[in-house]
Design a protein around this motif. Structure first.
Motif, short mmCIF file in Angstrom:
data_model
loop_
_atom_site.label_atom_id
_atom_site.label_comp_id
_atom_site.label_asym_id
_atom_site.label_seq_id
_atom_site.Cartn_x
_atom_site.Cartn_y
_atom_site.Cartn_z
N ALA A 230 0.74 -1.24 0.06
CA ALA A 230 0.10 0.06 -0.05
C ALA A 230 1.03 1.39 -0.07
O ALA A 230 0.44 2.16 -0.60
N LEU B 185 -4.69 -6.41 0.18
CA LEU B 185 -5.05 -5.04 -0.28
C LEU B 185 -4.98 -5.15 -1.76
O LEU B 185 -5.67 -4.28 -2.49
N GLN C 207 -8.72 -5.95 -3.08
CA GLN C 207 -9.73 -4.92 -2.92
C GLN C 207 -10.44 -4.45 -4.11
O GLN C 207 -11.86 -4.53 -3.97
N ASN C 208 -9.96 -4.47 -5.26
CA ASN C 208 -10.56 -4.31 -6.55
C ASN C 208 -10.78 -5.88 -7.01
O ASN C 208 -10.08 -6.55 -7.86
N THR D 190 -15.23 -3.08 -0.10
CA THR D 190 -15.45 -1.85 0.58
C THR D 190 -14.15 -1.72 1.61
O THR D 190 -13.49 -2.89 1.83
N ASP D 191 -13.69 -0.66 1.85
CA ASP D 191 -12.54 -0.08 2.52
C ASP D 191 -12.67 -0.91 4.00
O ASP D 191 -11.83 -1.56 4.65
N THR E 103 -11.93 -4.60 3.41
CA THR E 103 -10.71 -4.89 3.13
C THR E 103 -9.70 -4.90 4.57
O THR E 103 -8.79 -5.50 4.47
N ASP E 104 -10.09 -3.57 5.31
CA ASP E 104 -9.24 -3.70 6.33
C ASP E 104 -9.49 -4.86 7.44
O ASP E 104 -8.64 -5.18 7.94
#
Length: 253
Positions: free
Chosen positions: A33, A97, A100-101, A171-172, A175-176
């Protein structure tokens, strides 16, 4: 006494080549990231070979039979760890990470599944290697176009060509949560170990091994216990490096 047995020079060649390929791939797919995150992973990778060799020494000398073999000048025939799978622990923790896409990943793997495992079953054996190679090329192109196509002005928007493959994303928050799960002390090592065992079986399937060019890049199938132990060790080592460098550690996600 241990030279040439536990300290094979070929390990350093593999370490260098594998590192160049793995880190280039990690940057390309977004598994790193920030520059700071890349630096920590590089630092862990630099320490990997001495730590791996030390772990091998300890394991062999702790085993009565292996210790006797080593002390007599012979090399144990049993493989206890694999540098390839240990290194996976350093980079696989960043995969949440990258995915995520989710759309591009789904599209690429869908092409792989159809073109490598399904279509070759119904075509002439003469055409199977070519079909599989084409599927791999197309899958990679789909991923790259869906991910980076919008940055190329003369190409049509990926969403207009690929639809959800180019737009679907986690979504963020999701992912987190997945990232914290993979990078936690409690769940990270067994999770990455399970992922490594799955890859050990997928990447060594006969459907992939007869693909021109690709077969030269694939690993040989290792015993699952070696793969799991190595990946878990590599993950735990990486998390220890992260804790030492950042003074932060995730015990439970």
């Amino acid at each position: 006494m241990l030279h040439g047995c536990l300290f094979a020079p070929s390990l350093f060649t593999f370490w260098f080549v594998n590192g160049v390929l793995d880190f280039s791939t990690a940057v390309a797919i977004g598994a790193v990231a920030t520059p700071a995150g890349l630096q920590v992973r590089l630092f862990a990778y630099v320490l990997l070979v001495p730590v791996f060799l030390l772990a091998r020494v300890i394991l062999h000398l702790a085993h009565p039979v292996h210790r006797a073999q080593v002390l007599s000048g012979a090399c144990p025939n049993t493989q206890l760890m694999s540098l390839d799978w240990v290194s996976l622990g350093i980079l696989a923790t960043g995969l949440p990470l990258a995915i995520q896409n989710f759309g591009p990943w789904f599209g690429m793997n869908a092409v792989f599944l159809v073109g490598v495992f399904i279509v070759p079953r119904v075509v002439s054996p003469r055409f199977r290697p070519g079909v599989k190679l084409l599927a791999i090329v197309v899958g990679v192109v789909v991923f790259l176009y869906a991910t980076y196509g919008s940055a190329v002005s003369f190409l049509p928007a990926p969403s207009s060509v690929l639809g959800p493959v180019a737009t679907a994303a986690l979504t963020d928050g999701t992912t987190d949560r997945v990232f914290r799960l993979a990078n936690s002390v409690a769940f990270g090592p067994p999770l990455i170990a399970a992922f490594a065992v799955a890859m050990n079986h997928v990447l060594t399937r006969p459907e992939l091994r007869d693909v021109p060019l690709v077969r030269r890049t694939l690993p040989h199938r290792d015993p699952d216990r070696v793969v799991a132990a190595s990946a878990a060790f590599g993950t735990a080592f990486y998390l220890l490096v992260v804790a030492a460098v950042t003074r932060q550690i995730i015990v439970f996600p």
